[in-house]
Design a protein around this motif. Structure first.
Motif, PDB file in Angstrom:
ATOM      1  N   LEU A   1       5.896  -2.764  12.989  1.00 59.66           N
ATOM      2  CA  LEU A   1       6.430  -2.005  13.628  1.00 59.66           C
ATOM      3  C   LEU A   1       7.409  -1.533  11.656  1.00 59.66           C
ATOM      4  CD1 LEU A   1       8.099  -4.135  16.503  1.00 59.66           C
ATOM      5  CD2 LEU A   1       6.494  -2.262  16.771  1.00 59.66           C
ATOM      6  N   VAL A   2       7.094  -0.502  11.321  1.00 57.74           N
ATOM      7  CA  VAL A   2       7.857   0.668  11.040  1.00 57.74           C
ATOM      8  C   VAL A   2       7.803   1.719  10.884  1.00 57.74           C
ATOM      9  CG1 VAL A   2       7.167   1.304   8.478  1.00 57.74           C
ATOM     10  CG2 VAL A   2       6.842  -1.067   9.205  1.00 57.74           C
ATOM     11  N   ASP A   3       9.208   2.631  10.536  1.00 55.98           N
ATOM     12  CA  ASP A   3       9.431   3.448  11.043  1.00 55.98           C
ATOM     13  C   ASP A   3       8.201   5.046   9.914  1.00 55.98           C
ATOM     14  OD1 ASP A   3      10.326   6.603  10.776  1.00 55.98           O
ATOM     15  OD2 ASP A   3      12.572   5.645  10.907  1.00 55.98           O
ATOM     16  N   LEU A   4       7.351   4.864  10.219  1.00 58.71           N
ATOM     17  CA  LEU A   4       6.956   5.627   9.672  1.00 58.71           C
ATOM     18  C   LEU A   4       6.771   6.849   8.630  1.00 58.71           C
ATOM     19  CD1 LEU A   4       3.041   6.082  11.458  1.00 58.71           C
ATOM     20  CD2 LEU A   4       4.067   4.248   9.464  1.00 58.71           C
ATOM     21  N   GLY A   5       8.222   7.708   9.072  1.00 56.75           N
ATOM     22  CA  GLY A   5       9.063   9.049   8.135  1.00 56.75           C
ATOM     23  C   GLY A   5       9.551   8.082   7.192  1.00 56.75           C
ATOM     24  N   LEU A   6      10.127   6.732   6.855  1.00 57.79           N
ATOM     25  CA  LEU A   6      10.506   6.364   5.563  1.00 57.79           C
ATOM     26  C   LEU A   6       9.233   6.113   4.544  1.00 57.79           C
ATOM     27  CD1 LEU A   6      11.952   3.232   7.183  1.00 57.79           C
ATOM     28  CD2 LEU A   6      12.656   5.372   6.120  1.00 57.79           C
ATOM     29  N   ARG A   7       7.828   6.169   5.119  1.00 58.17           N
ATOM     30  CA  ARG A   7       6.778   6.516   3.874  1.00 58.17           C
ATOM     31  C   ARG A   7       7.263   7.830   3.077  1.00 58.17           C
ATOM     32  NH1 ARG A   7       1.550   4.523   6.463  1.00 58.17           N
ATOM     33  NH2 ARG A   7       1.930   2.898   7.584  1.00 58.17           N
ATOM     34  N   HIS A   8       7.080   8.472   3.658  1.00 52.78           N
ATOM     35  CA  HIS A   8       7.679   9.662   3.154  1.00 52.78           C
ATOM     36  C   HIS A   8       9.514  10.089   2.401  1.00 52.78           C
ATOM     37  CE1 HIS A   8       3.319  10.938   3.529  1.00 52.78           C
ATOM     38  NE2 HIS A   8       3.634  10.715   4.813  1.00 52.78           N
ATOM     39  N   GLU A   9      10.178   9.902   3.187  1.00 50.57           N
ATOM     40  CA  GLU A   9      11.612  10.512   2.358  1.00 50.57           C
ATOM     41  C   GLU A   9      11.746   9.203   1.668  1.00 50.57           C
ATOM     42  OE1 GLU A   9      14.481   7.697   4.907  1.00 50.57           O
ATOM     43  OE2 GLU A   9      14.571   9.256   5.696  1.00 50.57           O
ATOM     44  N   MET A  10      11.740   8.216   1.501  1.00 53.45           N
ATOM     45  CA  MET A  10      11.912   7.588   0.512  1.00 53.45           C
ATOM     46  C   MET A  10      11.217   7.934  -0.917  1.00 53.45           C
ATOM     47  SD  MET A  10      12.570   3.630   1.194  1.00 53.45           S
ATOM     48  CE  MET A  10      13.196   3.375  -0.295  1.00 53.45           C
ATOM     49  N   ARG A  11       9.860   8.566  -0.697  1.00 54.75           N
ATOM     50  CA  ARG A  11       9.520   9.090  -2.057  1.00 54.75           C
ATOM     51  C   ARG A  11      10.152  10.827  -2.211  1.00 54.75           C
ATOM     52  NH1 ARG A  11       5.050   5.524  -2.876  1.00 54.75           N
ATOM     53  NH2 ARG A  11       4.018   5.390  -0.531  1.00 54.75           N
TER      54      ARG A  11
ATOM     55  N   ALA B   1       0.773  -1.452   0.154  1.00 53.84           N
ATOM     56  CA  ALA B   1      -0.365  -0.511   0.049  1.00 53.84           C
ATOM     57  C   ALA B   1       0.909   1.271   0.372  1.00 53.84           C
ATOM     58  CB  ALA B   1      -0.911   0.558   1.204  1.00 53.84           C
ATOM     59  N   VAL B   2       2.162   1.563   0.719  1.00 53.19           N
ATOM     60  CA  VAL B   2       2.267   2.653   1.348  1.00 53.19           C
ATOM     61  C   VAL B   2       3.556   3.004  -0.379  1.00 53.19           C
ATOM     62  CG1 VAL B   2       4.973   3.696   1.303  1.00 53.19           C
ATOM     63  CG2 VAL B   2       2.639   2.261   3.603  1.00 53.19           C
ATOM     64  N   SER B   3       3.839   1.858  -0.836  1.00 55.51           N
ATOM     65  CA  SER B   3       4.995   1.553  -2.450  1.00 55.51           C
ATOM     66  C   SER B   3       3.630   1.829  -4.269  1.00 55.51           C
ATOM     67  CB  SER B   3       5.896   0.066  -2.424  1.00 55.51           C
ATOM     68  OG  SER B   3       4.956  -0.826  -2.873  1.00 55.51           O
ATOM     69  N   ALA B   4       2.204   1.589  -3.309  1.00 56.72           N
ATOM     70  CA  ALA B   4       1.668   2.322  -4.681  1.00 56.72           C
ATOM     71  C   ALA B   4       2.225   3.461  -5.279  1.00 56.72           C
ATOM     72  CB  ALA B   4       0.291   1.973  -4.222  1.00 56.72           C
ATOM     73  N   PRO B   5       1.452   3.732  -6.528  1.00 54.25           N
ATOM     74  CA  PRO B   5       2.161   4.067  -6.967  1.00 54.25           C
ATOM     75  C   PRO B   5       1.677   5.833  -7.665  1.00 54.25           C
ATOM     76  CG  PRO B   5       1.481   2.777  -8.799  1.00 54.25           C
ATOM     77  CD  PRO B   5       1.481   2.202  -7.588  1.00 54.25           C
ATOM     78  N   ASP B   6       0.306   5.352  -7.029  1.00 60.90           N
ATOM     79  CA  ASP B   6      -0.939   6.643  -7.143  1.00 60.90           C
ATOM     80  C   ASP B   6      -0.595   7.212  -5.846  1.00 60.90           C
ATOM     81  OD1 ASP B   6      -1.808   4.177  -5.368  1.00 60.90           O
ATOM     82  OD2 ASP B   6      -3.924   5.344  -5.246  1.00 60.90           O
ATOM     83  N   ALA B   7       0.615   6.689  -4.599  1.00 65.20           N
ATOM     84  CA  ALA B   7       0.463   8.110  -4.092  1.00 65.20           C
ATOM     85  C   ALA B   7       1.873   8.646  -3.783  1.00 65.20           C
ATOM     86  CB  ALA B   7       1.262   7.104  -2.442  1.00 65.20           C
TER      87      ALA B   7
END
Length: 177
Positions: free
Chosen positions: A162-172, A115-121
Motif C-alpha cells: 500500500l503506497v501512494d503512487l503519486g509519491l514515486r514522482h513527487e519526491m523526485r 526499485a522506486v528509489s533507484a538512481p537510474d529512474a
C-alpha cells in the motif's frame, strides 16, 4: 556579565548539563538505523557507518504495524516533537529510522522502495541524491541481510504494498527542475 552571572548558578549548570546529555543521546539514537529480523537473527543497522550489530533474540521490541515497516512508537519519532505523529512515515524514510522494525513481512515494501528509489529512474540527479540517496542505500544494505530466496519471493508481492503512487514522482522533483 553573562558568564559571571549565569555560569555561577548550580541550577543552570545542572540544566545545561542535562540538556547536553539529552542532545548527545538523541544524536546517537538518530545515527542508529532500524532493527531488522531477517528470520536468521536480529540485527541493528548503523545507517551512518553501515555497521551491523547482532542483537539478542529477545531484543525485538513490540511495534506498531505499517505498510512499509513496523514502528516502535510513531509518537516518539526522532523526526518530530514527542507526542506528535511521525511526519516521515512515507516512501522509504522508515528504512533509515531507529524506530523501524523490519521483518520478512516487510520485504515486499523494501523491494518496491528499492526499485522506486533507484538512481537510474531519477529525473534530476541532485534531487535524487538529496531525497532518495540515503533511502536507496539503506534498502540495498537491508536487502542483502535477508536470504536470497525470501527476497525473490517478496518480489512476487510488491503489487500488494500500500503506497501512494503519486509519491514515486513527487519526491523526485519536477522534470524541468
Amino acid at each position: 556579565m553573562l558568564f559571571d552571572h549565569y555560569t555561577n548558578s548550580p541550577t543552570l549548570r545542572q540544566e545545561a548539563g542535562e540538556r547536553f546529555v539529552r542532545s548527545i543521546s538523541e544524536l546517537r539514537d538518530r545515527a542508529l538505523g532500524p532493527t531488522i529480523d531477517t528470520g536468521d537473527g536480529i540485527v541493528q543497522l548503523d545507517t551512518v557507518t553501515g555497521e551491523v550489530t547482532d542483537l539478542d533474540e529477545n531484543a525485538l521490541p513490540e511495534s506498531v504495524g505499517g505498510a512499509l515497516a513496523g514502528c516502535r512508537d510513531p509518537e516518539d519519532s526522532p523526526h518530530a516533537p514527542r507526542g506528535e505523529i511521525c511526519p516521515m512515515a512515507r516512501m522509504g524514510t522508515c528504512f533509515t529510522c531507529p524506530n523501524a522494525i523490519i521483518t520478512v513481512e516487510h520485504l515486499p515494501a523494501l523491494v518496491l522502495v528499492n526499485a522506486v528509489s533507484a538512481p537510474d529512474a531519477a529525473v534530476n540527479p541532485t534531487t535524487w541524491q538529496k531525497v532518495w540517496g540515503f533511502i536507496h542505500e539503506a534498502t540495498v544494505t537491508i536487502l542483502q541481510m535477508f536470504p536470497r530466496d525470501a527476497v525473490e519471493e517478496a518480489r512476487l508481492h510488491t503489487d500488494e504494498v500500500l503506497v501512494d503512487l503519486g509519491l514515486r514522482h513527487e519526491m523526485r522533483g519536477p522534470a524541468d527542475a
